[in-house]
Design an enzyme around this catalytic site. Structure first.
Site, PDB file in Angstrom:
ATOM      1  N   SER A   1      12.887  48.894  31.390  1.00 22.25           N
ATOM      2  CA  SER A   1      14.344  47.984  30.575  1.00 22.25           C
ATOM      3  C   SER A   1      15.066  49.805  30.254  1.00 22.25           C
ATOM      4  O   SER A   1      16.075  49.749  29.861  1.00 22.25           O
ATOM      5  CB  SER A   1      14.055  47.253  29.735  1.00 22.25           C
ATOM      6  OG  SER A   1      13.309  48.090  28.574  1.00 22.25           O
ATOM      7  N   CYS A   2      14.708  50.700  30.477  1.00 25.21           N
ATOM      8  CA  CYS A   2      14.787  52.550  30.039  1.00 25.21           C
ATOM      9  C   CYS A   2      14.725  53.180  30.804  1.00 25.21           C
ATOM     10  O   CYS A   2      16.434  53.970  31.657  1.00 25.21           O
ATOM     11  CB  CYS A   2      13.763  52.298  28.733  1.00 25.21           C
ATOM     12  SG  CYS A   2      13.750  51.229  27.327  1.00 25.21           S
ATOM     13  N   PHE A   3      13.907  53.658  31.338  1.00 24.55           N
ATOM     14  CA  PHE A   3      13.899  54.881  32.144  1.00 24.55           C
ATOM     15  C   PHE A   3      15.266  54.885  33.344  1.00 24.55           C
ATOM     16  O   PHE A   3      15.850  55.810  33.470  1.00 24.55           O
ATOM     17  CB  PHE A   3      13.111  55.580  33.296  1.00 24.55           C
ATOM     18  CG  PHE A   3      11.479  55.453  31.752  1.00 24.55           C
ATOM     19  CD1 PHE A   3      12.605  56.499  31.119  1.00 24.55           C
ATOM     20  CD2 PHE A   3      10.328  56.102  32.462  1.00 24.55           C
ATOM     21  CE1 PHE A   3      10.910  57.066  29.714  1.00 24.55           C
ATOM     22  CE2 PHE A   3       9.554  56.424  31.906  1.00 24.55           C
ATOM     23  CZ  PHE A   3       9.795  56.942  30.574  1.00 24.55           C
TER      24      PHE A   3
END
Ligand code: UDX
Length: 443
Positions: free
Chosen positions: A276-278
């Protein structure tokens, strides 16, 4: 301290649970009524080791979920905004952050005491001061620094280790006005870590730089892996292990003992990063830099390399099986990393799509992520355990390095010894299988 946390996703709920365990009074606010009921009933909305235990201990005492933002904000000293910041084709999507700021701002018209609003969501540099600050002061008719506080304190937790990361953070980064910083210091008083006091924009950039660095290391390793796979004598795992032993990457204590464990933090070649981030953060930072007139050269390559990694796994299969049509293939690992049921941007999604297009007969298995994956792919074969997944297959592909898969060499040698094992995470030794292939290894 009494704290409201707006948004009960990964960051919000784990932060809430951690702060409750440090004796703060914490309210988790979410617009999703079912999620609120589930949390209050002790049901975690996602799988995260250790979270259930903290919820069981603190729910109903100093931790409570609610949909009532007004009551909780007016009772609290500080609110954290922990809503999602997805990436859209037009850069970062701040809809949820703006909505949260608008609602809190309106409530703050009625506030009698100095309330601080601290952004924890990952936002591009300048967002807290310009967008959130402007909304808050306009909606509340109050002045930041005089009547209400504004801060930015990013969260660095990793899924699968989120509770541990929140309990023992490597640092607390805090931007904001004096009173807000003072409150943040009090909140994190019981945490044995460095407190980095800065301004909001620097805090925002620290978070992006951290994610961009790790993503760059992964894509760098994957690029070298691709080159290495053209040399019959080279195995990328051996290369990276030796590189990692440099004391700048594996520090030693005064007695010469390695301080970090001997794993290749973010230098492990494989089928690419997801989560969900990188992926969203690297794209948002890249878009932001371009729109500011300072385009980045490195990040577009990091993204392009990562986009290609799942196809490399399919290429390996194609080469070894001499075509993919009607080939019986097992996929082990659907989550984007072990110890989570999260499949967002998981390499498994791209691999499954490509294999379906090639008319392979696929069977998939994951210890936690099956029900999430079923929402995307309801009509593929789901095995109930590893053994049934690998039986009678021509190839087995590992895409997530679950600990549970470690006994695969033994299982395969007793059930299906000739099967092709494609190691998308390079978690096994080549010698453990009769027929082994992987990223960064010549075939
Ligand atoms: C990341 C950051 O680490 C965290 O600080 C931030 O707050 C959120 O984003 P997370 O997405 O939970 O955390 O997972 P992480 O463990 O960092 O792994 C990200 C992806 O990189 C996974 O898909 C993982 O499999 C992949 N990865 C990791 C590699 O491909 N190679 C590696 O060597 C390490």
């Amino acid at each position: 301290m009494t704290i409201t946390i707006v948004g009960s996703g990964y960051v919000g709920l784990v932060t809430a649970a951690t702060l409750a365990s440090k004796n703060h009074r914490v309210y988790c606010v979410d617009i999703d009524k079912k999620k609120v009921t589930d949390i209050n009933d002790g049901k975690t909305p996602f799988y995260e080791p250790g979270l259930q235990e903290i919820l069981d201990k603190h729910l109903g005492t100093n931790l409570q979920a609610t949909t009532d933002l007004e009551n909780t904000v007016l009772k609290s000293d500080l609110s954290f905004i922990t809503v999602g910041t997805p990436y859209s084709k037009k850069g970062i999507d701040l809809t949820y952050v703006k909505t949260a700021a608008t609602q809190i701002g309106q409530i703050l018209q009625k506030a009698k005491k100095y309330h601080s609003v601290v952004v924890k969501s990952t936002v591009i540099p300048g967002t807290t001061d310009t967008i959130v600050g402007t909304i808050l002061s306009n909606q509340s008719n109050k002045k930041i620094g005089d009547d209400i506080g504004l801060g930015m304190s990013p969260e660095f937790l990793r899924e699968g280790q989120a509770v541990e990361d929140c309990m023992h953070p490597d640092r607390i980064v805090a931007g904001g006005d004096l009173k807000t910083i003072r409150k943040l210091r009090r909140i994190y008083l019981d945490f044995d870590t460095e407190f980095i006091e800065t301004n909001n924009t620097t805090a925002e950039l620290i978070k992006y730089t951290s994610n961009a660095l790790f993503a760059t290391m992964i894509s760098f390793s994957n690029e070298i892996a691709q080159m290495a796979s053209h040399h019959p004598d080279v195995d990328i795992t051996e290369v990276m292990k030796a590189v990692h032993l440099d004391k700048r990457l594996t520090p030693k204590d005064s007695a010469g003992k390695k301080i970090t464990p001997g794993f290749l933090s973010y230098l492990q070649a494989g089928c690419g990063f997801g989560g969900s981030c990188f992926p969203k953060d690297i794209k948002a930072l890249n878009y932001y830099a371009k729109s500011e007139g300072v385009p980045l050269k490195l990040l577009p390559a990091v993204i392009a390399i990562n986009n290609k990694q799942p196809s490399r796994v399919v290429d390996i299969l194609n080469r070894h099986l001499k075509g993919l049509k009607d080939k019986k293939i097992a996929i082990l690992g659907l989550a984007f990393k072990p110890d989570t049921d999260d499949i967002r941007e998981s390499p498994a999604i791209k691999v499954v799509k490509e294999l379906k297009q090639s008319s392979s007969q696929i069977t998939v298995y994951d210890p936690q992520a099956e029900s999430n994956f079923k929402k995307l792919f309801p009509n593929i074969n789901y095995a109930s355990d590893i053994k049934s997944a690998v039986t009678k297959k021509q190839a087995v592909v590992v895409l997530t390095s679950w600990r549970k898969f470690r006994h695969l060499p033994k299982l395969i040698s007793s059930t299906n010894p000739d099967v092709l094992l494609v190691d998308g995470r390079r978690m096994f030794e080549k010698k453990d299988f009769k027929n082994y292939a992987g990223i960064g290894l010549s075939q």
